[in-house]
Write an enzyme that holds these catalytic residues in place. Structure first.
Site, PDB file in Angstrom:
ATOM      1  N   THR A  18      60.230  46.720 -49.893  1.00 57.77           N
ATOM      2  CA  THR A  18      60.907  46.066 -49.537  1.00 57.77           C
ATOM      3  C   THR A  18      61.294  44.277 -48.363  1.00 57.77           C
ATOM      4  O   THR A  18      61.682  43.438 -48.661  1.00 57.77           O
ATOM      5  CB  THR A  18      62.115  46.642 -48.275  1.00 57.77           C
ATOM      6  OG1 THR A  18      61.604  46.507 -47.161  1.00 57.77           O
ATOM      7  CG2 THR A  18      63.259  47.393 -48.779  1.00 57.77           C
ATOM      8  N   TYR A  68      62.385  41.158 -56.265  1.00 57.56           N
ATOM      9  CA  TYR A  68      62.767  42.371 -55.629  1.00 57.56           C
ATOM     10  C   TYR A  68      64.089  42.677 -56.210  1.00 57.56           C
ATOM     11  O   TYR A  68      64.272  43.911 -56.645  1.00 57.56           O
ATOM     12  CB  TYR A  68      62.978  41.720 -53.638  1.00 57.56           C
ATOM     13  CG  TYR A  68      63.607  43.069 -53.336  1.00 57.56           C
ATOM     14  CD1 TYR A  68      62.948  44.145 -53.309  1.00 57.56           C
ATOM     15  CD2 TYR A  68      65.318  42.481 -53.097  1.00 57.56           C
ATOM     16  CE1 TYR A  68      63.549  45.325 -52.077  1.00 57.56           C
ATOM     17  CE2 TYR A  68      65.774  43.929 -52.376  1.00 57.56           C
ATOM     18  CZ  TYR A  68      64.688  44.577 -52.080  1.00 57.56           C
ATOM     19  OH  TYR A  68      65.425  45.617 -51.541  1.00 57.56           O
ATOM     20  N   THR A  81      69.837  47.529 -53.532  1.00 57.28           N
ATOM     21  CA  THR A  81      70.491  46.517 -53.105  1.00 57.28           C
ATOM     22  C   THR A  81      71.509  46.190 -53.562  1.00 57.28           C
ATOM     23  O   THR A  81      71.606  45.489 -54.959  1.00 57.28           O
ATOM     24  CB  THR A  81      69.452  45.565 -52.787  1.00 57.28           C
ATOM     25  OG1 THR A  81      69.258  45.099 -52.389  1.00 57.28           O
ATOM     26  CG2 THR A  81      68.961  45.450 -54.413  1.00 57.28           C
ATOM     27  N   GLY A 130      60.915  54.125 -42.787  1.00 59.16           N
ATOM     28  CA  GLY A 130      61.674  53.168 -42.490  1.00 59.16           C
ATOM     29  C   GLY A 130      62.668  53.104 -42.285  1.00 59.16           C
ATOM     30  O   GLY A 130      63.294  54.397 -41.713  1.00 59.16           O
TER      31      GLY A 130
HETATM   32  N1  LIG Z   1      66.253  45.986 -45.545  1.00 55.99           N
HETATM   33  C1  LIG Z   1      67.531  46.065 -46.064  1.00 55.99           C
HETATM   34  O1  LIG Z   1      67.904  44.536 -45.586  1.00 55.99           O
HETATM   35  C2  LIG Z   1      68.207  46.067 -47.247  1.00 55.99           C
HETATM   36  C3  LIG Z   1      69.388  45.844 -48.358  1.00 55.99           C
HETATM   37  C4  LIG Z   1      69.730  45.874 -49.500  1.00 55.99           C
HETATM   38  C5  LIG Z   1      68.995  47.633 -49.582  1.00 55.99           C
HETATM   39  N2  LIG Z   1      67.978  48.074 -48.852  1.00 55.99           N
HETATM   40  C6  LIG Z   1      67.546  48.949 -49.344  1.00 55.99           C
HETATM   41  O2  LIG Z   1      67.647  50.703 -48.948  1.00 55.99           O
HETATM   42  C7  LIG Z   1      66.354  51.192 -48.737  1.00 55.99           C
HETATM   43  C8  LIG Z   1      66.406  51.235 -47.197  1.00 55.99           C
HETATM   44  O3  LIG Z   1      65.204  50.430 -47.124  1.00 55.99           O
HETATM   45  P1  LIG Z   1      64.655  50.636 -45.307  1.00 55.99           P
HETATM   46  O4  LIG Z   1      65.674  48.772 -44.762  1.00 55.99           O
HETATM   47  O5  LIG Z   1      64.863  51.239 -44.539  1.00 55.99           O
HETATM   48  O6  LIG Z   1      63.762  49.605 -45.457  1.00 55.99           O
HETATM   49  P2  LIG Z   1      62.462  49.732 -45.053  1.00 55.99           P
HETATM   50  O7  LIG Z   1      62.601  50.184 -44.054  1.00 55.99           O
HETATM   51  O8  LIG Z   1      61.341  48.362 -45.209  1.00 55.99           O
HETATM   52  O9  LIG Z   1      61.254  51.087 -45.514  1.00 55.99           O
HETATM   53  C9  LIG Z   1      60.834  50.557 -46.806  1.00 55.99           C
HETATM   54  C10 LIG Z   1      60.080  52.042 -46.226  1.00 55.99           C
HETATM   55  O10 LIG Z   1      59.056  52.158 -48.183  1.00 55.99           O
HETATM   56  C11 LIG Z   1      57.748  52.972 -47.767  1.00 55.99           C
HETATM   57  N3  LIG Z   1      57.469  52.197 -48.645  1.00 55.99           N
HETATM   58  C12 LIG Z   1      56.804  51.303 -48.843  1.00 55.99           C
HETATM   59  N4  LIG Z   1      55.944  51.734 -49.604  1.00 55.99           N
HETATM   60  C13 LIG Z   1      55.821  53.005 -49.785  1.00 55.99           C
HETATM   61  C14 LIG Z   1      54.858  53.313 -50.931  1.00 55.99           C
HETATM   62  N5  LIG Z   1      53.826  53.183 -51.694  1.00 55.99           N
HETATM   63  N6  LIG Z   1      54.660  54.624 -51.418  1.00 55.99           N
HETATM   64  C15 LIG Z   1      55.271  55.678 -49.818  1.00 55.99           C
HETATM   65  N7  LIG Z   1      56.310  54.579 -49.376  1.00 55.99           N
HETATM   66  C16 LIG Z   1      56.609  52.955 -49.049  1.00 55.99           C
HETATM   67  C17 LIG Z   1      57.483  51.949 -46.462  1.00 55.99           C
HETATM   68  O11 LIG Z   1      56.363  52.783 -46.159  1.00 55.99           O
HETATM   69  P3  LIG Z   1      55.773  52.021 -44.649  1.00 55.99           P
HETATM   70  O12 LIG Z   1      56.619  52.156 -43.582  1.00 55.99           O
HETATM   71  O13 LIG Z   1      54.469  52.651 -44.520  1.00 55.99           O
HETATM   72  O14 LIG Z   1      55.083  50.766 -45.010  1.00 55.99           O
HETATM   73  C18 LIG Z   1      58.600  51.872 -45.223  1.00 55.99           C
HETATM   74  O15 LIG Z   1      58.961  52.870 -44.476  1.00 55.99           O
HETATM   75  C19 LIG Z   1      65.837  50.870 -49.591  1.00 55.99           C
HETATM   76  O16 LIG Z   1      65.632  51.397 -51.520  1.00 55.99           O
HETATM   77  C20 LIG Z   1      65.637  49.523 -49.867  1.00 55.99           C
HETATM   78  O17 LIG Z   1      65.531  48.322 -50.976  1.00 55.99           O
HETATM   79  C21 LIG Z   1      67.309  47.716 -47.721  1.00 55.99           C
END
Ligand SMILES: NC(=O)c1ccc[n+]([C@@H]2O[C@H](COP(=O)([O-])OP(=O)(O)OC[C@H]3O[C@@H](n4cnc5c(N)ncnc54)[C@H](OP(=O)(O)O)[C@@H]3O)[C@@H](O)[C@H]2O)c1
Length: 296
Positions: free
Chosen positions: A71, A134, A110, A10
């Site tokens: 996400t 979410y 988040t 991610g």
């Molecule tokens: N993105 C945003 O805008 C945003 C905003 C606010 C908060 N956040 C929070 O910030 C954190 C990091 O977000 P990010 O942007 O880095 O998210 P991301 O790029 O979507 O990465 C999330 C990762 O979680 C993995 N995942 C999903 N299902 C899984 C499972 N069953 N077992 C193990 N791994 C799994 C995914 O794996 P795959 O690559 O294999 O799918 C992905 O690599 C998260 O907690 C998110 O809720 C994000």
């Protein structure tokens, strides 16, 4: 220290990996610690037995950084059970495991735990009231963690994450901007973007030497600034010199399966003061990310 980082594929997981492994010796993260990065292949958070299997077959950790999450905000409206398993039940299980191992748990949450109806930046003490699946599952994860680990954990809420990795608003705009002459972008949702590398750096700084707190606390972290998605898109195109006209539209004109909160600005004073973490301005960080993307 043995440090486990989940969500290795991610945005945040990759950004932590980038700093740990390419910091030109400025910080000796790898020398002082052993980082273990895992994705769903090694540690599948969608099944209780998968999680137990991983921890039963690996040595104890000193710190667990949970960057993995479900996400997909819109898809979560349909896949309620899966989103709840990953964002809530798996976090609860990780908290139990961390507690047994006496490991510190750093969990990412988040801005979508808030309803967005406030007219000032949210404090950590403000009452959450998520308006989509979410946000509800992420809040349930926060609560479960706090209940199981009243000490030795940390929840960092972030917002509008982008990076040079994966899918995000910046990369989507760059792709669409090349194909189209005109784009409609929502101008009545306000927040602050977060460059994943900045958040990764803050987490590493905190674990490096600054976290003396014992009680489990929530912190807010994003870049500085107050913008709409429309402002964000305009700045992206300006930086790459793409001639695509950006037109402001309302949320009502752009219906999505999941409702979005209107104002999710977060007050970052607590994390900045507690850990002396520097917080960059959103334009500065966007520029850094775009420079890297241009070089790719
Ligand atoms: N993105 C945003 O805008 C945003 C905003 C606010 C908060 N956040 C929070 O910030 C954190 C990091 O977000 P990010 O942007 O880095 O998210 P991301 O790029 O979507 O990465 C999330 C990762 O979680 C993995 N995942 C999903 N299902 C899984 C499972 N069953 N077992 C193990 N791994 C799994 C995914 O794996 P795959 O690559 O294999 O799918 C992905 O690599 C998260 O907690 C998110 O809720 C994000």
């Amino acid at each position: 220290m043995r440090i486990l980082v989940t969500g290795k594929n991610g945005q945040l997981g990759k950004s932590i990996n980038k700093i740990v492994n390419t910091d030109n010796g400025k910080n000796n993260y790898q020398q002082d610690n052993k980082f273990i990065f895992v994705g769903r292949e090694e540690l599948d958070l969608s099944s209780e037995s998968g999680i137990n299997h991983y921890f039963d077959n690996n040595d104890k950790f000193d710190i667990i950084i949970n960057c993995a999450a479900y996400t997909q905000v819109d898809k979560a409206e349909q896949e309620v059970e899966l989103a709840n398993q990953i964002n809530h039940l798996a976090v609860k299980q990780l908290a139990s495991i961390a507690s047994k191992q006496k490991a510190k748990l750093i969990h990412i949450s988040t801005d979508y735990v808030f309803d967005g109806d406030s007219n000032k930046p949210y404090l950590e003490t403000d009452k959450p009231n998520p308006i989509n699946v979410y946000g509800k599952t992420k809040l349930a994860g926060e609560k479960a963690l706090q209940e199981i680990m009243p000490t030795n954990a940390m929840i960092i809420r972030t917002s509008w994450v982008y990076s040079e990795y994966g899918n995000n608003f910046v990369k989507t705009m760059l792709n669409l901007g090349k194909e189209r002459d005109e784009l409609n972008v929502v101008s009545d949702q306000i927040g602050s973007p977060t460059y994943a590398t900045d958040l990764a750096g803050a987490i590493l700084e905190i674990i490096d030497n600054k976290d003396k707190k014992q009680s489990t606390e929530i912190y807010h972290y994003s870049n500085e600034g107050e913008i709409s998605w429309y402002d964000f898109a305009k700045e992206i195109f300006e930086l790459v010199d793409i001639r695509c006209a950006v037109k402001p539209i309302t949320t009502q004109q752009y219906p999505t399966p999941a409702r979005r909160p209107k104002n999710t600005l977060m007050n970052k004073a607590k994390i900045a003061k507690t850990f002396s973490v520097g917080i960059s301005d959103w334009k500065e960080s966007l520029n850094t990310c775009i420079t890297i993307l241009k070089e790719q």
